[in-house]
Each structure stands twice: as C-alpha cells, then as structure tokens.
Design a protein around this motif. Structure first.
Motif, PDB file in Angstrom:
ATOM      1  N   CYS A 167       0.859  -1.183   0.000  1.00  0.00           N
ATOM      2  CA  CYS A 167       0.000   0.000   0.000  1.00  0.00           C
ATOM      3  C   CYS A 167       0.900   1.238   0.000  1.00  0.00           C
ATOM      4  N   TYR A 168       0.494   2.234  -0.760  1.00  0.00           N
ATOM      5  CA  TYR A 168       1.344   3.421  -0.888  1.00  0.00           C
ATOM      6  C   TYR A 168       0.482   4.672  -0.982  1.00  0.00           C
ATOM      7  N   ARG A 169       1.072   5.805  -0.624  1.00  0.00           N
ATOM      8  CA  ARG A 169       0.402   7.092  -0.682  1.00  0.00           C
ATOM      9  C   ARG A 169       0.704   7.761  -2.029  1.00  0.00           C
ATOM     10  N   ARG A 170      -0.334   7.920  -2.837  1.00  0.00           N
ATOM     11  CA  ARG A 170      -0.166   8.546  -4.142  1.00  0.00           C
ATOM     12  C   ARG A 170       0.379   9.967  -4.020  1.00  0.00           C
ATOM     13  N   ASP A 171      -0.111  10.727  -3.016  1.00  0.00           N
ATOM     14  CA  ASP A 171       0.323  12.113  -2.880  1.00  0.00           C
ATOM     15  C   ASP A 171       1.806  12.207  -2.530  1.00  0.00           C
ATOM     16  N   HIS A 172       2.269  11.327  -1.636  1.00  0.00           N
ATOM     17  CA  HIS A 172       3.689  11.350  -1.269  1.00  0.00           C
ATOM     18  C   HIS A 172       4.573  10.897  -2.435  1.00  0.00           C
ATOM     19  N   PHE A 173       4.139   9.887  -3.162  1.00  0.00           N
ATOM     20  CA  PHE A 173       4.916   9.446  -4.322  1.00  0.00           C
ATOM     21  C   PHE A 173       5.015  10.563  -5.359  1.00  0.00           C
ATOM     22  N   ALA A 174       3.913  11.255  -5.594  1.00  0.00           N
ATOM     23  CA  ALA A 174       3.930  12.345  -6.572  1.00  0.00           C
ATOM     24  C   ALA A 174       4.876  13.454  -6.132  1.00  0.00           C
ATOM     25  N   ALA A 175       4.854  13.787  -4.848  1.00  0.00           N
ATOM     26  CA  ALA A 175       5.715  14.854  -4.337  1.00  0.00           C
ATOM     27  C   ALA A 175       7.194  14.496  -4.484  1.00  0.00           C
ATOM     28  N   ALA A 176       7.503  13.196  -4.450  1.00  0.00           N
ATOM     29  CA  ALA A 176       8.889  12.751  -4.582  1.00  0.00           C
ATOM     30  C   ALA A 176       9.271  12.455  -6.030  1.00  0.00           C
ATOM     31  N   GLY A 177       8.387  12.733  -6.951  1.00  0.00           N
ATOM     32  CA  GLY A 177       8.706  12.531  -8.356  1.00  0.00           C
ATOM     33  C   GLY A 177       8.596  11.095  -8.817  1.00  0.00           C
ATOM     34  N   ALA A 230      13.585   9.007  -0.965  1.00  0.00           N
ATOM     35  CA  ALA A 230      14.226   9.812   0.078  1.00  0.00           C
ATOM     36  C   ALA A 230      14.928  11.039  -0.492  1.00  0.00           C
ATOM     37  N   ALA A 231      15.398  10.956  -1.732  1.00  0.00           N
ATOM     38  CA  ALA A 231      16.115  12.082  -2.322  1.00  0.00           C
ATOM     39  C   ALA A 231      15.223  13.301  -2.513  1.00  0.00           C
ATOM     40  N   ARG A 232      13.912  13.080  -2.636  1.00  0.00           N
ATOM     41  CA  ARG A 232      12.985  14.195  -2.853  1.00  0.00           C
ATOM     42  C   ARG A 232      11.752  14.083  -1.970  1.00  0.00           C
ATOM     43  N   ALA A 233      11.894  13.438  -0.831  1.00  0.00           N
ATOM     44  CA  ALA A 233      10.741  13.161   0.026  1.00  0.00           C
ATOM     45  C   ALA A 233      10.146  14.434   0.609  1.00  0.00           C
ATOM     46  N   PRO A 234       8.829  14.476   0.770  1.00  0.00           N
ATOM     47  CA  PRO A 234       8.216  15.576   1.503  1.00  0.00           C
ATOM     48  C   PRO A 234       8.760  15.613   2.930  1.00  0.00           C
ATOM     49  N   GLU A 235       8.811  16.768   3.512  1.00  0.00           N
ATOM     50  CA  GLU A 235       9.369  16.914   4.854  1.00  0.00           C
ATOM     51  C   GLU A 235       8.589  16.072   5.859  1.00  0.00           C
TER      52      GLU A 235
END
Length: 446
Positions: free
Chosen positions: A171-181, A208-213
């Motif tokens: 299971c994954y968060r679409r919004d977090h994945f999008a924010a990380a590219g 992790a290289a572009r993760a939301p804070e």
C-alpha cells in the motif's frame, strides 16, 4: 463492488495482536468473557429448544458472527443453535485452548487457531482433534495447497480448515509518491520493484532524495523483514520440524534487507501495532507499507477520512502470506459430527466469499477467487483498487513452506528483540542478530 472495513488483523505477534484486538477492535473491553462450558451442555441461545447447541470459541472480532454466517446456518438447520464466545486477547486465548485440549474439558465444539500456532496444535494435539479431511462438503481442491498443508499431519489427517489468509501487496500514498517525483499509477508503481524486494529498497532511496518533509518511505524495518520472510520457501523451521532460523539464508537475507532500510533512514522507526504506528497512518508519516489483505481495514480506520483516495495498492515485489486462521473440532465434544459439518460449511468457498465481502477476510479457498464477491471486489478507500484481483494473484504465488510450532514467538523476538533495536536505537545489525538468536534459544529452552 463495495468493501467493508476488515476488523481483525492476523498472524503478526501475539503481544502486538493482543494490543490491537483489545484496544482497536473491542473498544477497550476491560474483562474477557468466561471460558465456554464443555460442548454439548444443552444450553440454547435463542430459547427455541433446539436439540443441538454448537459452541464456537474465537479470539477478537473473528468475523463469522458479524458477517451473519451463524444466522444463515441456523435458518438452514432449524435443529441447530450456535453460540459464540470470544476472548479479546489472543495471548490469553491460546494458552487456555492448549490447557483445555489437554484436559479434554472446557472446550467449545469448534475452536479458532491462528496460523502462528497451528503447527504446534497439529504436532501436540493431533489425538485430541477430529480429522476434517472427509467432513461433509470438504474438498481439498477447494483450498490453496499451502493452506491445506499447514494443518495436515504426516499421516494425512487434516485437523484444521482454513478460514482466511493474508496475501501480500504494497500500500502506498499517491500524494507522497507524486511529491517525490515517483509514478503514482498502481501498475507503474508495481513495476518499480517487480520481482525483487531489493528494488523496493532502491525505490525508497529514490523517494528519500525528494521526500516531503517529515515523510519516510516505509513504516518500519521489522515490517520489511516480515514481508520478505513471508514469501520464503523455508522460514524458521524445516520440513522435519527442526528450528533453522539461525542458519537459514532466506531469514538472514530478510534481516539484512530490513537493516539496510533502517541504516539508510528509509523508515519512520515505528513499532507496528502501537499507538505511535496508528498516528503514523493518521498523519501520513510514511509513504508505503507491506500490506497483507487484512491491513486494508486497519489503514482505513487509522488513516481516517483524510486518507481516502490518497492511498492505493500495488503488487508486492514477490508473493507472500502474512497471517490467517483455522477452525478445529475437539474430539472431546459431544457433537463432533455436527461441529465438523458446521466448520466445513463456514469454510466453504461460498461462505468465505461472503466473509470477504462483508468483513474483508481474504479467502483461503482458491475456489472462492472466481466468485463475484472476490473477483470483482474493489476498495473505494484505496482509489477503487481491484483488491480481489491483486490479492488473488498474490495468494496463488505463495510457496508451500513449513510452519513451525513456535513461528509466532520466533517472529516476535526477531522483530522486537532484534530489528526494532536496529531501527530505533541504531544498534548494529550483527549485534542485534546475535541478541535475537540468543533470545530465541532461551525462549525455546535450547
């Protein structure tokens, strides 16, 4: 097809499961009900004077009663009444079950057994349980081969009929994945790590290289380790019942991978089935999690309305199974034949499909996968994900692996004595491994 919240996670750690069941499922129930009287006491549940009363002993909110299956059976069999008793805490339920099996008294006509305990029950209680392989309506071909094998004795008797399983997805968060590219489409996400849990690690490093804070890639190193082990052909015990955890390369590889997640800072450093873990869902503190079917309801409960549509489901890197339960029939009961018939009916594909539709417990009967309640099932909370298709495919790929008598205890020690220390305190993986192996030897009097 609609979906109802699953309320009973399966097969994790007894202590953790106890916390979950007591706190989350039963709303803070302060005391457990008494142990059910011996089967065949003659008590009825509805005052109808039905000649046969069958008792069913379970732990937590098992789902059979809540799904209406008992009521349906009683309508079909007017001569039978069914009474269920449930203990909130699995760690209380199971020792009592062993005690009463040994004594041949104080048992329900049907008892539930969690998958982490089924090998011990089969090994030590075989002469006290009815063989259900030939109960009316039971067909081996209806069940997944690895599920059927888990409750089978060396001489071919089948002492438990599978209720549900815990096939694995992510299971994954679409919004977090999008924010990380990263991609957000579930098919594309699944391709990121298809076939290899190490590719899941590499995806985490990209995240992790572009993760939301304040957002980690996954919840815990222990969760990763458990997921990897769940798909191994050999886990904690071999086919002869020998403990092989210390020397099994598959377990050590899962340990090393979980430790890498911790060392690279890819986890939220949470302990599963704790209030902090619950808050992690509520506040979106991690972007993905190894996700057996029973966890969907848990995520929905803890993520709340704010998480609806943000979560989605992709195929796991490799198939695995994390959880599940069985129904057994004690031979000391006065209604063994009737109890076996009820257990067979409750675990038949048609009833397993109803249980899945109404309670979210994924069927252990392969024959249920083609029924519309399973085949067409989608989950609106998870972006209308085709959960029936995803989890059926995962279940079909699970290898037949030996289940040992202390699987649950070994897993708990690996997670709590071992990997949790790596994840939360920075203890070296090698030091934590040695401590976990020593704790396992001590716990098993080796």
């Amino acid at each position: 097809m609609g979906w109802r919240t699953a309320t009973r996670p399966r097969g994790r750690r007894l202590r953790a499961l106890a916390l979950l069941l007591a706190a989350a499922l039963l709303g803070g129930c302060a005391t457990d009900p008494p142990v059910p009287p011996a089967a065949g006491s003659g008590e009825t549940v509805d005052g109808s004077g039905r000649p046969v009363t069958l008792t069913v002993g379970v732990y937590g909110t098992f789902g059979l009663k809540e799904a209406g299956l008992y009521d349906t059976y009683m309508r079909l069999h007017p001569d039978v009444a069914i009474r269920q008793t449930s203990l909130a805490r699995a760690d209380v339920y199971y020792p009592q079950l062993l005690t009463h099996l040994t004594a041949g008294a104080g048992l329900a006509d049907i008892q539930a057994v969690e998958v982490g305990n089924i090998a011990e029950v089969v090994d030590t209680q075989a002469d006290r349980l009815a063989d259900l392989a030939h109960a009316p309506g039971v067909r081996e071909e209806d069940f997944l081969p690895w599920k059927w094998a888990q409750a089978r004795t060396p001489d071919g008797r089948v002492l438990g009929l599978g209720t549900d399983i815990g096939p694995l997805a992510v299971c994954y968060r679409r919004d977090h994945f999008a924010a990380a590219g990263l991609p957000t489409d579930r098919e594309e996400v699944g391709r990121l790590w298809a076939g290899d849990w190490r590719a899941y690690l590499e995806t985490g490093r990209r995240f992790a290289a572009r993760a939301p804070e304040g957002v980690a890639f996954t919840d815990s190193a222990s969760g990763v380790m458990a997921a990897v082990i769940s798909g191994a052909k050999l886990r904690y015990y071999d086919a002869e019942g020998r403990l092989v955890v210390a020397d099994n390369p598959a377990v050590r590889a899962a340990w090393d991978l979980g430790a890498e997640f911790a060392e690279h800072g890819l986890t939220a450093r949470l302990q599963q089935f704790t209030p902090d873990w619950d808050q992690g869902f509520a506040h979106g503190r991690f972007a993905s999690i190894a996700c057996p079917a029973w966890m969907l309801g848990y995520i929905q409960d803890k993520g709340g309305p704010d998480g609806r549509g943000k979560w989605d489901i992709a195929e796991a890197p490799r198939p695995g199974n994390w959880g599940g339960s069985f129904l057994v029939v004690p031979a000391a009961g006065r209604h063994v034949e009737e109890a076996a018939a009820l257990a067979a009916w409750l675990t038949a594909p048609e009833q397993q499909a109803v249980l899945f539709e109404r309670r979210g417990s994924f069927p252990s009967a392969e024959a249920a996968f083609g029924l519309p309640q399973v085949r067409e099932a989608r989950h609106p909370y998870f972006g209308d994900a085709p959960v029936g298709r995803i989890y059926s495919a995962a279940a079909m790929g699970v290898p037949v692996a030996p289940v040992g008598p202390k699987d649950g205890l070994v897993n708990q020690i690996l997670s709590d004595t071992g990997m949790l220390q790596v994840d939360q305190t920075g203890r070296s993986p090698e030091s934590a491994w040695r401590a976990a192996m020593k704790a396992i030897d001590n716990a098993l009097d080796r």
